[in-house]
Enzyme design. Sequence first.
Site, PDB file in Angstrom:
ATOM      1  N   CYS A 135       0.962  -1.221   0.065  1.00  0.00           N
ATOM      2  CA  CYS A 135       0.051   0.106   0.030  1.00  0.00           C
ATOM      3  C   CYS A 135       0.977   1.239  -0.186  1.00  0.00           C
ATOM      4  CB  CYS A 135      -0.915   0.010   1.149  1.00  0.00           C
ATOM      5  SG  CYS A 135      -2.025   1.530   1.182  1.00  0.00           S
ATOM      6  N   CYS A 138      -0.325   4.288   1.917  1.00  0.00           N
ATOM      7  CA  CYS A 138      -0.054   4.084   3.382  1.00  0.00           C
ATOM      8  C   CYS A 138       1.324   4.302   3.789  1.00  0.00           C
ATOM      9  CB  CYS A 138      -0.580   2.721   3.965  1.00  0.00           C
ATOM     10  SG  CYS A 138      -2.168   2.157   3.257  1.00  0.00           S
ATOM     11  N   ASP A 139       2.209   3.915   2.998  1.00  0.00           N
ATOM     12  CA  ASP A 139       3.559   3.482   3.520  1.00  0.00           C
ATOM     13  C   ASP A 139       4.600   4.515   2.769  1.00  0.00           C
ATOM     14  OD1 ASP A 139       2.873   1.798   5.216  1.00  0.00           O
ATOM     15  OD2 ASP A 139       3.231   0.188   4.097  1.00  0.00           O
TER      16      ASP A 139
END
Length: 308
Positions: A135, A138-139
């Site tokens: 992701c 997200c990261d």
Amino acid sequence: MEGQVYDVVILGSGPAGLTAAIYTTRASLKTLIIAGERWGGQLMLTTLVENYPGFPDGIQGPDLMIAMRKQAEHHGAEIVEKNFVKGDFTSKPFKITAGDTTYESKTVIIATGADTKWLGVPGEQELIGRGVSSCAPCDAPFFRNKRVIVAGGGDSAMEEALVLSRAATQVFIVHRRDTFRASQIMQDKVKASEKIKTLFNTEILEIKGEGKVASVMLKNNQTGQTQEMPIDGVFVAIGHKPNSTVFNGIKMDESGYIVVHDYYQTNVAGVFVAGDVHDNQYRQAITAAGFGCAAALEAERWLRDQQG
Ligand code: NAP
């Protein structure tokens, strides 16, 4: 509890299922969550979540799920940690079997999510959350000024690479063939980025690192040549697998995503759907939670309409 008819049975205990339960219980609907033996969904496998609103310093994925579960239980949701076995959606009340027990319900919300497809190479599972991710939204911030690989050749891989290119110094797309499957517009965007380089006909054989990703073993499948490449992160974007195959009679598309009709209903009236099991586009915890809310409100409305 066996022997009673629930207003709502929710299949799945990720953000979609638990949010749906918070809404149905607060609407005084008798709610049962079939949580699965490994409850909580994909966030139970993640570390710091920085993009879920309300947590300025981020929150650990499992802590977020425990809080959602507590909130659903606080409002009266029953939870069984059993795996869904089968559903009979042909007559009402619907019959849902989990473990060795069959439950009856007036409505069902399917929120079973989707699983990331992983490469299945040595090192990958051990290093998830330690440089291996699925992701980028997200990261990506964890890879500021670092070098990362994205595995895959579809739209997801292009999108992950573009998101990462805003933080990382260099992004390598590693694709097993010599042409992308992605749409032309996404390919064009990738080509236009100076930070993204593509390695075609290349496979990842192994991800290496002690405690965090340090390098990958790559193989050119045309020449057979292998090389070890130092790298800080590996983003796997080779597709998702919706958890939908167990539902007999519920319509899905060719990839297995449940088809959504008006108001978050499936093709069966009274059976609703929420989250990644139907959403191939956004796949975020916050969107799943939003879909769970919508499905719950629609289930409530549907039950009200049935009572005339
Ligand atoms: P996808 O289109 O199925 O592409 C998966 C890619 O991963 C393919 O290039 C495939 O290679 C590769 N792959 C699969 N298994 C692999 C393995 N074991 N090892 C190495 N490579 C492997 O999946 P997706 O990119 O997630 O897209 C899914 C759907 O969502 C598509 O319809 C897509 O258009 C849509 N989507 C759209 C957007 C957007 O419009 N912004 C963003 C994301 C997703 P091969 O090509 O060799 O098969």
